[in-house]
Design an enzyme around this catalytic site. Sequence first.
Site, short mmCIF file in Angstrom:
data_model
loop_
_atom_site.label_atom_id
_atom_site.label_comp_id
_atom_site.label_asym_id
_atom_site.label_seq_id
_atom_site.Cartn_x
_atom_site.Cartn_y
_atom_site.Cartn_z
N GLN A 51 1.78 -4.64 4.18
CA GLN A 51 3.36 -3.30 4.34
C GLN A 51 2.89 -2.37 5.69
OE1 GLN A 51 2.27 -1.52 0.65
NE2 GLN A 51 4.53 -1.02 0.58
N GLY A 52 3.27 -2.08 5.67
CA GLY A 52 2.68 -0.98 7.19
C GLY A 52 2.88 -0.02 6.86
N SER A 65 -2.93 -5.18 3.50
CA SER A 65 -3.24 -5.65 2.65
C SER A 65 -2.77 -6.81 3.87
CB SER A 65 -2.75 -5.70 1.61
OG SER A 65 -3.06 -4.82 0.56
N GLU A 72 7.45 -2.18 -6.33
CA GLU A 72 6.05 -2.38 -5.93
C GLU A 72 5.16 -1.43 -7.29
OE1 GLU A 72 1.58 -1.69 -3.33
OE2 GLU A 72 3.90 -0.05 -3.09
N GLU A 80 -1.71 11.44 -9.50
CA GLU A 80 -1.46 11.97 -8.90
C GLU A 80 -0.25 12.43 -8.45
OE1 GLU A 80 -6.19 12.34 -9.10
OE2 GLU A 80 -4.26 11.23 -7.59
#
Length: 393
Positions: free
Chosen positions: A126-127, A161, A245, A378
Amino acid sequence: MDLDFTAEQVEFRDEVRTWLAEHAPTEPRPHRDAAAMREYDLAWQRTQWDGGWAGIAWPERYGGRGLTLVQQLIWYEEYARAGLPSVDACFVGLNHAGPTLITTATEDQKNFHLPRVLRGEDVWCQGFSEPGAGSDLAALSTRAELDGDEFVVTGQKVWTSFAMIADYQELLVRTDRDGAKKHHGITWLICDMRSPGIEVRPIETIEGGAEFCEVFYDEVRVPVSNVVGERDKGWRVAMSTLSFERGTAYTASQVRLSDTVEKLVDLARERTGPDGRRPAIADDELSRRLATARAEVAALRAMTYAGICRNLRSDTPGPEGSMLKLYYAEIAKRVARLAMDILGADGLRATSRWDRPFGWSGNYLYSFSTSIGGGTSEIQRNIIGDRVLGLPR
């Protein structure tokens, strides 16, 4: 919402449990050798494919089994109980790149990429995050300039990752830098990680993990045909990716947390407590924390089931997934700290009871990332307040 499983679903669970017991890997997963990690994870994914257990809820026309999300949940539960890693090199492809392609990509993109993910042929990464655009993802600055039928990409991503062993990347880039709103002008691209101009630098984390990387792009060429969704409207696609996700990708991790709490209860019965005389479970404070942890993971499980029920009525998880992500992150940190308090100095020793490289201490150090990765706690609170509760900004 019905929390009881049907006779058919119970039979399916028995089938899953039996197959996992007979086919799960017996050798430990490599943690430092990138090539060995890739080979191990893809081999296990191919085993699942050959056994008919890959893409349980994915459409059959793309190689999946076309079963229900409840059956997918059952698979996750038994997978976690079998002690198998909840995050490996196939995680991104299976849990958010793949589902995003299913809901948004062209048929050509789906037909090429989805079966390869399920067959264990490709690793995805994932970029999204950048040094200056983590929680504020819309501030990303990696740019893609149009040149004929290609985009020329220049910039940097971080905390990517498995980038060092990935074949493809879900890449967010800025294709319009003149728009008045920063959420506009972002495009979701499929990037071939073997393209010239890509440099990957691994990042070793404090708990001994080696899956994170920095990725640098020096005039990397990506075909326009690799756009997923519409050019300049990738923010909506990215939000779908993040919904997967936060809403469904970590189901196995949530289930695994319940198993971890039960292991801690057993440890507390076996180990001497702070007074040096009685079992740790006889200590009032440790006993209270264990009971609280057990209640919290039970509540998390109920929230997961409720989320699955909602997702049965929608192709894409809603913002309620942020509640799951937030609650899981906070519980995971408390449970990891509780483990260290029960084990004391012994918690610093490696143990086979956890799949992090350095046992319980590795899990404790890693737990801090649960409230950062995938959007900080947050940010999750902001999403819940804005999109779930409808509170004023």
